[in-house]
Each structure stands twice: as structure tokens, then as C-alpha cells.
Write a protein that holds these residues in place. Structure first.
Motif, PDB file in Angstrom:
ATOM      1  N   ARG A   1       2.217 -10.408  -0.878  1.00  0.00           N
ATOM      2  CA  ARG A   1       2.213  -9.914  -2.266  1.00  0.00           C
ATOM      3  C   ARG A   1       0.886 -10.246  -2.949  1.00  0.00           C
ATOM      4  NH1 ARG A   1       8.038 -11.150  -2.844  1.00  0.00           N
ATOM      5  NH2 ARG A   1       9.004  -9.098  -2.547  1.00  0.00           N
TER       6      ARG A   1
ATOM      7  N   ILE B   1      -0.148  -2.515   4.844  1.00  0.00           N
ATOM      8  CA  ILE B   1      -0.854  -2.361   3.565  1.00  0.00           C
ATOM      9  C   ILE B   1      -2.085  -1.479   3.750  1.00  0.00           C
ATOM     10  CG2 ILE B   1      -2.199  -3.618   1.813  1.00  0.00           C
ATOM     11  CD1 ILE B   1      -0.209  -6.001   2.296  1.00  0.00           C
TER      12      ILE B   1
ATOM     13  N   THR C   1      -1.807  -7.472  -2.189  1.00  0.00           N
ATOM     14  CA  THR C   1      -1.731  -6.149  -2.790  1.00  0.00           C
ATOM     15  C   THR C   1      -0.917  -6.224  -4.079  1.00  0.00           C
ATOM     16  OG1 THR C   1      -0.894  -3.910  -2.529  1.00  0.00           O
ATOM     17  CG2 THR C   1       0.201  -5.594  -1.204  1.00  0.00           C
ATOM     18  N   SER C   2      -1.520  -5.665  -5.085  1.00  0.00           N
ATOM     19  CA  SER C   2      -0.759  -5.663  -6.333  1.00  0.00           C
ATOM     20  C   SER C   2      -0.053  -4.324  -6.479  1.00  0.00           C
ATOM     21  CB  SER C   2      -1.707  -5.918  -7.504  1.00  0.00           C
ATOM     22  OG  SER C   2      -2.827  -5.063  -7.372  1.00  0.00           O
ATOM     23  N   THR C   3      -0.396  -3.397  -5.592  1.00  0.00           N
ATOM     24  CA  THR C   3       0.117  -2.045  -5.770  1.00  0.00           C
ATOM     25  C   THR C   3       1.335  -1.719  -4.910  1.00  0.00           C
ATOM     26  OG1 THR C   3      -1.509  -1.297  -4.183  1.00  0.00           O
ATOM     27  CG2 THR C   3      -2.104  -1.119  -6.498  1.00  0.00           C
ATOM     28  N   HIS C   4       1.380  -2.237  -3.658  1.00  0.00           N
ATOM     29  CA  HIS C   4       2.510  -1.884  -2.785  1.00  0.00           C
ATOM     30  C   HIS C   4       3.801  -2.569  -3.229  1.00  0.00           C
ATOM     31  CE1 HIS C   4      -0.782  -0.708  -0.076  1.00  0.00           C
ATOM     32  NE2 HIS C   4       0.120   0.129   0.460  1.00  0.00           N
ATOM     33  N   GLN C   5       4.921  -1.873  -2.967  1.00  0.00           N
ATOM     34  CA  GLN C   5       6.237  -2.461  -3.246  1.00  0.00           C
ATOM     35  C   GLN C   5       6.704  -3.193  -1.983  1.00  0.00           C
ATOM     36  OE1 GLN C   5       7.908  -1.587  -6.251  1.00  0.00           O
ATOM     37  NE2 GLN C   5       5.962  -0.586  -6.766  1.00  0.00           N
TER      38      GLN C   5
ATOM     39  N   PRO D   1      -1.150   3.076  -1.733  1.00  0.00           N
ATOM     40  CA  PRO D   1      -0.755   2.132  -2.775  1.00  0.00           C
ATOM     41  C   PRO D   1       0.526   2.664  -3.427  1.00  0.00           C
ATOM     42  CG  PRO D   1      -3.043   2.856  -3.075  1.00  0.00           C
ATOM     43  CD  PRO D   1      -2.465   3.668  -1.973  1.00  0.00           C
ATOM     44  N   GLU D   2       1.299   1.824  -4.007  1.00  0.00           N
ATOM     45  CA  GLU D   2       2.572   2.186  -4.664  1.00  0.00           C
ATOM     46  C   GLU D   2       3.699   2.427  -3.662  1.00  0.00           C
ATOM     47  OE1 GLU D   2       2.304   1.765  -7.794  1.00  0.00           O
ATOM     48  OE2 GLU D   2       0.164   2.127  -8.097  1.00  0.00           O
ATOM     49  N   SER D   3       3.349   2.703  -2.366  1.00  0.00           N
ATOM     50  CA  SER D   3       4.447   2.998  -1.433  1.00  0.00           C
ATOM     51  C   SER D   3       5.160   1.693  -1.060  1.00  0.00           C
ATOM     52  CB  SER D   3       3.938   3.718  -0.194  1.00  0.00           C
ATOM     53  OG  SER D   3       3.118   2.862   0.556  1.00  0.00           O
ATOM     54  N   GLU D   4       6.330   1.858  -0.459  1.00  0.00           N
ATOM     55  CA  GLU D   4       7.171   0.696  -0.199  1.00  0.00           C
ATOM     56  C   GLU D   4       6.974   0.154   1.218  1.00  0.00           C
ATOM     57  OE1 GLU D   4      11.535   1.160   0.116  1.00  0.00           O
ATOM     58  OE2 GLU D   4      11.602  -0.116  -1.672  1.00  0.00           O
TER      59      GLU D   4
END
Ligand code: ADP
Length: 492
Positions: free
Chosen positions: A354, A392, A357-361, A397-400
Motif C-alpha cells: 500500500r 502494480i 501505490t496510492s492509486t491501486h485498490q 492505477p485505480e484498478s483492483e
């Protein structure tokens, strides 16, 4: 026969006979002994007459005389009985004896007459004939056996072998050869060896073959490129040996090894050195430029310091991959095994990722039991870090990204699933190879070592790793380790 008494006449015949003629009483006492008996057994008539006939019977055949006498008493004749007798000098002689009873005027048996013939010569030639026959049989068996042994090696060796004559006509090929070339033996035998080459190479191949066949000192080995019926190309290394008859080469034995993989690795190694030096040089360029900037400005510049830190991290990662490579390949990998709770380990890895990456879930799905494996904490942590790092790196980005820990029969599994672009099916088998980089890797720092090192670490734990992927949907990497325990922590 006028005038000559019959018994004289008979005596003369007996005396001049070449056969040893002896008569004896029913008790086995010799009564007459002719000169042929003297020649055969060495005793004169004076020495033999009056003695027991057992004189000439070998000691190791004690039962022979009684049984003969018994048969005679029963009125039987004994014809051409082959046996052994002892001479006066102790040597043995092979004889054939015929014995008939002697009857008195009333027809009672009073003795026996035996006619013996030396069959040493016959026996010897018989033995010689048998020995010759045995020798021929042995030779045939030895040949058959050596042929069978040769066949077994020919069939079992993984080296591709072919036998061809001076014109290049194939005489025989082994199964490894057929497999390498993707053809059946029938497609080779009786045909030119050149069928293994592409149409463009056949003439060159034939010229090369002729040169090698006739060379005083053929090359120890040579490399050629061949084409299989399915169009795939292989690089092979061939060695030639010759069968020579009357000083002339009559056939060539070609031993062929597939070196496609070695070639590929050689190439990969070259690419790797080029790539590693490039990847290590580019952060250096940034470092130098930033340092020069700081030097020129002579003041603290947050931007440059951050860039320097990023680049050193990047270089550090590459160098640690290289160090890992040397460790896993050089046998320097030692594991500190202890019972490890895989669930906790995965959770910790997710927490750490975590920070990257601040973007991935990032999501963790744990089994409802504690899964225990024997492992090296740092190494297993590194396995998860590598997989999470890739997830990652290779997904938007943003994907889970989902990390899952579960217990399956006998195995503990950790998987890392992403929603990235996925991996083409034909790349899946090479993914864990040394230096393998996919088409999606350009722009990403890496040497194609991460998954290779990961696999080596997993295998060092007695586990296995694989990937499933669907293009446009995502990829899942699963690590399975031998499980030692699973304790329910919540009843479901
Ligand atoms: P690197 O990342 O240094 O290229 P790796 O051995 O870690 O080396 O990965 C090998 C290749 O596998 C990558 O170049 C990439 O093409 C592919 N790959 C690895 N992980 C993923 C993933 N999660 N999604 C898509 N492709 C991946």
C-alpha cells in the motif's frame, strides 16, 4: 572249412580280431583275453586271465559290473554299450562294449563274452563337433546379445543418431532423431539425409555432407540450422563418425544434439548484458545531471533530491535483482526454515505494498484458518513483494489487486490477482524463464529476472508457481507450498 576244427577256426578269428574280446565267468573272472584286448587295456592274457574283470572298470562306476552281470543272468544281450575302461597304466579309454551270454550244452548260462572297441577317436571327433557347434551357438548368441545391447542404446539415447552412406542416403535413424526432426523413420530411411533442411539449404547441405564424408580430418562438430515439417527451425550441433571397411569409409554416423535452447539462452544472456548496462546507465545519467544542477545552483532543490532518491531506488532494485540471480544460480541460496503463518505474511505484504501505490485498490482475502508452512520468512515475503510489485507495475492505477490465502488439500496457496492488460497465452510458458520480458514491459524498469527469481525461491521451498491470465481482464499468479498445518480460527 574242411579239415580245420571249428574251435581252432574261431580261436584264430578271435586272435586276429581288432576288437578286444574277453570271456568271463558269471562271477566276473576273466577266462580268455585276446591280443586286441592286450593292445586296448595293456594287460597280457597271462596278467588278465584268472583275475576279476573289475580290473578294467573304473572305481567311480562300482555299480556297472553287477548290473551287467544281472542282465546277462537274465539272458539279455548288451549291445554297443558306451562306457569307460581303465588301462593297466591307469589311463581311461572310451569303449563301446557288446556282451552276450555263453551257454553250455543244456542252454544254461555259464559265462559271458564281451567285445570292446576303442571309441576314443569317435568320441573325440564327436566332442570336437559338439564344441564347434557350441562355439558357433555362443558366437551367434554373443552377436545377438551385442546387437540387442547396441539396439537398446540406439533406441534409448536422447542423442539423435543417424547412419547414412557415402551418397547421403539414410540407412537408419533412432527414435530421438525422429523426434528431433518431427518425422517418422520411414520418411528418412532410403532417402537423402537432406530432407531435414529447408528447400533453400538442401544443396549447401549436400555439398557440406560430401566434404565431411571425404575430409581427411572432418571437423569435430559443426552447427546447422534445420527445418521441421511444421516449419519450425532448430539449431543442431552434429558430430560425424565413420564406419570403415577395408580402410574405406562406408557409412557416416551422425550424432546430433538440439542446441536451440542453448542458442536462445546465449542470445538472452547477450541481450541481458546489453539491457542491464543500459538500465544501470540511465539512472546514472539522471543522477549526474541532477547533481550538476545542485552544484551549479548551490542550493537545496527538493525536486532534484527526490529525483536522485528515485533513481538510486531504481538502481538499487536492479542491483538487488542481479545479486539475487547470482545467489539462486550459484547455489548460494540458504533458507532459514521456521513455521510461518502464511495468512499473516500475506497481510503484511499487502500493508507494505500500500505504501508503494496510492492509486491501486489493494484487497486481502484470507482463509478462515491459520495456514502454516515451513518456510524462510524473508524469502516468502520477497515472493509476495515481487508478485505484488509486478501487479502494480503491469496494471492500471485505480484498478483492483486481490491477494488471497487459502488451504487446498496438502497445499497452502497465495495468489495475487490483478486487472491489468493480461498476458498473451503463448507467453505464459516463458514467463518464469530467466531474462524473459513481455511486450508490455517497455518503459518499466526491470531485467526480466523478477519472476525467475520468484520461481527459484518457491521451488527451493518445494513449492510451485503458475500464472493464469486473460487478455484485457487480468492475471493471477499463484504460489502453492506444501502445508504443514491449518487450524480453524472461526467456525463457519
Ligand atoms: P520484469 O518485470 O523485470 O520484466 P519479471 O520476471 O518480473 O521481469 O516479469 C517478466 C515479464 O512478465 C514482464 O516483462 C511482463 O511482461 C510479464 N508480467 C509479469 N507480471 C505481470 C502481470 N502482473 N501482468 C502482466 N504481465 C506481467
Amino acid at each position: 572249412m574242411s579239415g580245420i576244427p571249428t574251435d581252432r577256426f574261431l580261436a584264430a578269428i578271435v586272435e586276429s580280431s581288432d576288437d578286444a574280446i574277453i570271456s568271463k565267468t558269471l562271477d566276473g573272472i576273466v577266462t580268455t583275453w585276446n591280443s586286441a584286448a592286450q593292445r586296448l587295456y595293456g594287460y597280457t592274457p597271462e596278467e588278465a586271465v584268472g583275475r576279476e574283470v573289475s580290473l578294467i572298470i573304473p572305481r567311480d562306476r562300482p555299480g556297472e559290473l553287477p548290473s551287467i552281470m544281472q542282465r546277462l543272468r537274465n539272458g539279455e544281450r548288451i549291445d554297443h554299450f558306451e562306457t569307460v575302461r581303465v588301462r593297466k597304466d591307469g589311463t581311461q579309454v572310451d569303449v563301446s562294449v557288446s556282451i552276450s551270454p555263453i551257454l553250455d550244452d543244456e542252454g544254461r548260462i555259464i559265462g559271458a563274452a564281451s567285445i570292446g572297441r576303442d571309441i576314443t577317436e569317435k568320441r573325440r571327433s564327436e566332442r570336437e563337433r559338439q564344441a564347434l557347434q557350441q562355439q558357433a551357438e555362443d558366437e551367434l548368441a554373443a552377436r545377438t546379445e551385442s546387437e540387442a545391447r547396441f539396439r537398446a542404446v540406439w533406441e534409448a539415447t536422447s542423442e539423435a543418431l543417424a547412419l547414412s552412406d557415402a551418397n547421403g542416403t539414410v540407412l537408419d535413424v533412432n527414435p530421438a532423431y525422429c523426434e528431433l526432426y518431427g518425422r517418422s523413420a520411414d520418411e528418412f530411411i532410403g532417402k537423402s539425409f537432406a530432407v531435414i533442411f529447408g528447400a533453400d539449404d538442401q544443396v549447401t547441405a549436400a555439398t557440406l555432407y560430401e566434404a565431411i564424408f571425404n575430409a581427411a580430418e572432418p571437423p569435430r562438430s559443426y552447427e546447422v540450422r534445420i527445418t521441421r515439417p511444421d516449419g519450425t527451425e532448430r539449431f543442431v550441433e552434429a558430430r560425424a563418425d565413420f564406419l570403415v571397411r577395408n580402410g574405406k569409409r562406408v557409412a557416416m554416423v551422425s550424432a546430433i544434439r538440439d542446441i536451440t535452447e542453448r542458442k536462445r539462452l546465449d542470445q538472452a544472456q547477450m541481450d541481458f548484458v546489453a539491457m542491464a548496462s543500459h538500465d544501470l546507465a540511465s539512472p546514472l545519467t539522471v543522477l549526474r545531471a541532477r547533481a550538476q544542477l545542485l552544484q551549479r545552483r548551490q542550493r537545496y532543490d527538493e525536486d532534484s533530491v527526490q529525483a536522485i532518491l528515485d533513481q538510486t531506488t531504481r538502481m538499487g532494485r536492479l542491483i538487488s535483482d542481479l545479486r539475487e540471480l547470482v545467489q539462486v544460480e550459484g547455489g548460494g541460496l540458504s533458507l532459514m526454515l521456521e513455521p510461518i503463518n502464511l495468512r499473516d505474511l500475506a497481510q503484511a505484504a499487502v500493508a507494505q505494498a500500500r505504501a508503494l501505490t496510492s492509486t491501486h485498490q489493494l484487497r486481502f482475502e484470507g482463509a478462515d484458518c491459520e495456514i502454516i508452512v515451513q518456510g524462510d520468512r524473508d524469502r516468502l515475503g520477497q515472493v509476495l513483494d515481487n508478485l505484488l510489485g509486478n501487479a502494480i507495475k503491469y496494471s492500471a492505477p485505480e484498478s483492483e489487486i486481490v491477494v488471497r490465502t487459502e488451504a487446498v488439500t496438502g497445499e497452502a496457496r497465495n495468489s495475487v490477482g490483478d486487472q491489468g492488460a493480461g498476458i498473451p497465452a503463448d507467453s505464459l510458458p516463458s514467463l518464469f524463464d530467466r531474462f524473459y520480458r513481455g511486450g508490455n514491459s517497455s518503459g518499466e524498469a526491470g531485467l526480466g529476472l523478477g519472476l525467475y527469481i520468484t520461481r527459484m525461491l518457491v521451488e527451493a521451498h518445494g513449492g510451485r508457481i503458475w500464472a493464469t491470465s486473460e487478455e484485457g481482464v487480468g492475471s493471477t499468479f499463484t504460489v502453492a507450498l506444501p502445508r504443514t498445518g491449518c487450524t480453524e480460527i472461526s467456525a463457519t
